[in-house]
Design an enzyme around this catalytic site. Structure first.
Site, PDB file in Angstrom:
ATOM      1  CD  GLN A  27      -3.196  -0.952   2.214  1.00 52.27           C
ATOM      2  OE1 GLN A  27      -2.563  -1.411   3.598  1.00 52.27           O
ATOM      3  NE2 GLN A  27      -4.176  -0.902   2.282  1.00 52.27           N
ATOM      4  CE1 TYR A  54       1.774  -9.958   8.022  1.00 49.90           C
ATOM      5  CE2 TYR A  54       3.789  -8.312   8.678  1.00 49.90           C
ATOM      6  CZ  TYR A  54       2.628  -9.676   9.227  1.00 49.90           C
ATOM      7  OH  TYR A  54       2.074  -9.586  10.281  1.00 49.90           O
ATOM      8  CB  SER A 206      -5.204  -4.915  15.202  1.00 46.34           C
ATOM      9  OG  SER A 206      -6.315  -3.945  14.315  1.00 46.34           O
ATOM     10  CB  ALA A 209      -9.948  -1.859  16.487  1.00 45.03           C
TER      11      ALA A 209
END
Length: 328
Positions: A27, A54, A206, A209
């Site tokens: 990304q 990844y 995370s 979240a």
């Protein structure tokens, strides 16, 4: 930056660690990824987490180039093995001895290092005898290519079995890497007590979240352009949180964050660090300013009254079922 010992070991890690799960090699362009790593280093982060899967190994290569020239003794570099990589041959996945050995050498090459501070089983492999898996990890330790071993998203029973074998093989088994946040607390009832008993810490992923606890996703509104929820290369995990009733509850955390003098993202990261079994919270970033914001959660102490208010706001929206620990 504050530091904590990882498990019952002598290894110290930064309370905030930098992870490149869905950013490096996919990304985020490489120049921007390097800028985020520099921001992490400038902020006092010494712990960097990645995995061979990844971006199908590209994330490790990007991280290796970003850390080139840094004093190796001042870094803790973690990676993981389990998921399929490469062309997808029958031994390009899992926790069999052949794949673990070949994957470890590939990770070392891509990361540009002679050893890994922590090598982690990215999931539990039910198709391979645990004895074979643990012996392969032990051999890497004895060869000096790995200093410590850990796991990710193992349940309490699996951690106990792994710890027993590690003791038998006399290798340092010191960590578990689970998902953990105000909204996802499935490790609390079984994994955390077992880990404490066996001498493991949590390195949690995370903690915000998937960005939901930053407050940027608003009820009744489309996800912001460029956010994780709009990128098809991003994580599918965020979808479970994108419900208007849950997003409304999250917005009610804003006054509590203001009360603590924190941003909502900082409150979320600080919250996971209140758990004494959590050694480090992994944060990712697509922009350096996100790193600078998140590191301000290090060393923050949240008062019991504030924690109770957070629980009240999120009542009915917290997932605590320990059976959801294993997501593979």
């Amino acid at each position: 930056m504050e530091f904590r010992r990882l498990g019952r070991s002598g290894l110290s890690v930064s309370e905030i660690s930098y992870g490149n799960w869905i950013t490096h090699g996919s990304q985020v362009e490489e120049e921007q990824a390097h800028a985020c790593v520099r921001a992490a280093l400038d902020a006092g982060i010494t712990t960097f987490d990645t995995a061979d899967v990844y971006a199908n190994t590209a994330a490790e290569s990007v991280l290796g180039r970003a850390l080139a020239g840094q004093r190796r003794e001042g870094l803790e570099i973690f990676t993981k093995v389990f998921w399929p990589t490469g062309p997808g041959g029958p031994n390009d996945k899992g926790l069999g001895r052949k794949h673990i050995m070949e994957a470890a050498h590939g990770s070392l090459r891509r990361l540009g290092t002679d050893y890994l501070d922590l090598y982690q089983a990215h999931r539990y492999d039910r198709t391979v005898p645990l004895e074979e898996t643990m012996l392969a990890f032990a051999d890497l330790v004895r060869q000096g290519k790995v200093l410590y071993i850990g796991v990710s998203e193992w349940n309490a029973e699996q951690i106990s079995r792994g710890a027993a074998l590690a003791r038998e093989l006399q290798v340092p088994f010191i960590s578990n890497q689970p998902q953990y946040s105000m909204l996802w607390r499935v490790i609390e009832s079984q994994v955390v007590p077992t880990s404490e008993q066996e001498g493991l810490s949590q390195i949690v992923w995370s903690p915000i979240a998937q960005g939901v606890l930053s407050g940027k996703y608003l009820p009744g509104a489309a996800p912001p352009a460029g956010s994780r929820a709009t990128d098809e290369r991003g994580s599918g995990f965020v979808g479970r949180f994108l419900r208007d009733d849950l997003l409304t509850a999250v917005q009610n955390l804003k006054p509590l964050a203001d009360e603590a003098g924190l941003s909502m993202a900082q409150l979320a990261v600080a919250w996971v660090l209140q758990n004494p079994n959590v050694a480090s919270a992994i944060v990712g970033a697509s922009r350096p300013e996100q790193v600078h914001d998140n590191v301000k959660a290090a060393g923050v102490v949240l008062e019991p009254e504030l924690l109770e208010k957070i629980d009240a706001v999120l009542d009915g929206f917290v997932e605590s079922d320990p059976r959801k620990t294993v997501v593979a």
